[in-house]
Design an enzyme around this catalytic site. Structure first.
Site, PDB file in Angstrom:
ATOM      1  N   ASP A 230       0.861  -1.185   0.000  1.00 28.81           N
ATOM      2  CA  ASP A 230       0.000   0.000   0.000  1.00 28.81           C
ATOM      3  C   ASP A 230       0.894   1.230   0.000  1.00 28.81           C
ATOM      4  O   ASP A 230       2.045   1.176   0.445  1.00 28.81           O
ATOM      5  CB  ASP A 230      -0.916   0.024   1.237  1.00 28.81           C
TER       6      ASP A 230
ATOM      7  N   ASP B  19       4.557   3.246  -3.680  1.00 27.21           N
ATOM      8  CA  ASP B  19       3.684   3.434  -4.832  1.00 27.21           C
ATOM      9  C   ASP B  19       3.785   2.207  -5.723  1.00 27.21           C
ATOM     10  O   ASP B  19       4.849   1.889  -6.259  1.00 27.21           O
ATOM     11  CB  ASP B  19       4.120   4.688  -5.593  1.00 27.21           C
ATOM     12  N   VAL B  20       2.673   1.497  -5.905  1.00 28.49           N
ATOM     13  CA  VAL B  20       2.699   0.234  -6.640  1.00 28.49           C
ATOM     14  C   VAL B  20       3.034   0.422  -8.116  1.00 28.49           C
ATOM     15  O   VAL B  20       3.369  -0.539  -8.811  1.00 28.49           O
ATOM     16  CB  VAL B  20       1.356  -0.502  -6.475  1.00 28.49           C
TER      17      VAL B  20
ATOM     18  N   TYR C 232     -10.927   7.248 -15.823  1.00 27.47           N
ATOM     19  CA  TYR C 232     -11.200   6.040 -15.042  1.00 27.47           C
ATOM     20  C   TYR C 232     -11.916   4.997 -15.898  1.00 27.47           C
ATOM     21  O   TYR C 232     -11.579   3.800 -15.862  1.00 27.47           O
ATOM     22  CB  TYR C 232     -12.048   6.401 -13.820  1.00 27.47           C
TER      23      TYR C 232
ATOM     24  N   LYS D  46     -10.331   1.319 -16.735  1.00 24.23           N
ATOM     25  CA  LYS D  46     -10.943   0.071 -16.292  1.00 24.23           C
ATOM     26  C   LYS D  46     -11.348  -0.815 -17.467  1.00 24.23           C
ATOM     27  O   LYS D  46     -11.371  -2.048 -17.342  1.00 24.23           O
ATOM     28  CB  LYS D  46     -12.135   0.359 -15.375  1.00 24.23           C
TER      29      LYS D  46
END
Length: 252
Positions: free
Chosen positions: A42, A66-67, A156, A160
């Site tokens: 996370d 930060d992923v 977004y 997605k």
């Protein structure tokens, strides 16, 4: 054996992104309660520390960062210690419901970086381990916005939809190697993701649609149940599927 009566992930290692809150946290806890060693990632070190502090009996290894960063992904892989049986790509951010004529480059780039590129990079990193093992399960979190154009803003929604494309492509290429890849498409969920309308047009256009069509929001644990089922051997014959977990929204 877990508190819900199953040990589906005993002896397995799972990675969960966005594990500090919401769907990610619920998924990490569900996996760990079913016996998994969970690498929980996370951006918030404080939330991860709280996760471990509140659940000392569970096997949780945390990686803050930060992923979308290669450094964070490398740290996650190192924490997995050479084995990844399951990967839940949960981390994601919203876009203020900005329509195409109003979205700024910074919002577009950041949404795609976190929602799509980070998933690609982490998937790319774990696939060699899964292919070598001859097994593995990946679940990507898409959204109702990946199925329709009225659930979010332009960035977004596009991101997605891209998650679904990436999911299906990964399934096609790697299912013969024993690696299954699926997606979950949530509707409204109680999380700390900022869902503020930052566009007057979005409020005028989407507000009435959502007030009429959107079912009540779900709890993160309901999404975690769907994600962990897809990660488990209970769904052994399922790959390349987008599972809507949205209270029936996708049927409207």
């Amino acid at each position: 054996m877990s508190s819900n009566g199953t040990g589906r992930f005993a002896g397995k290692t799972a990675i969960v992104t966005g594990a500090g809150s919401g769907i990610g946290k619920a998924t990490a806890l569900r996996l760990a309660s079913e016996g998994a060693r969970v690498v929980a990632s996370d951006i918030s070190a404080d939330r991860l520390a709280e996760l471990v502090e509140e659940n000392p009996e569970l096997d949780l290894v945390t990686v803050a960062g930060d992923v979308s960063s290669e450094d964070t992904i490398a740290a996650v892989l190192e924490a997995a210690d050479g084995r990844v049986d399951a990967l839940a790509n949960v981390a994601g951010i919203m876009d203020g419901f900005l329509p195409a004529a109003e979205v700024d480059d910074a919002t577009w780039d950041r949404v795609f970086l976190v929602n799509v590129t980070a998933i690609m990079r982490l998937t790319r990193t774990v696939l060699p381990l899964m292919v070598e093992a001859g097994s593995g399960s990946i679940v990507n979190v898409s959204s109702e916005a990946g199925l329709r154009g009225s659930a979010a803003g332009a960035a977004y929604t596009a991101s997605k939809h891209a998650v679904i494309g990436l999911t299906k492509s990964t399934s096609v290429f790697y299912a013969p190697n024993g690696v299954r890849t699926n997606a979950v498409a949530p509707g409204g969920v109680i999380t700390n993701v900022d869902g503020t309308f930052k566009s007057q047009l979005a409020g005028e256009r989407l507000g009435p649609i959502m007030q009429t069509n959107v079912p009540p929001v779900a709890h993160p644990e309901q999404l975690a149940a769907a994600i962990t089922w897809l990660l488990s051997d209970d769904s052994a014959n399922i790959s390349g599927v987008v599972l809507a977990s949205d209270g029936g929204w996708s049927a409207i």
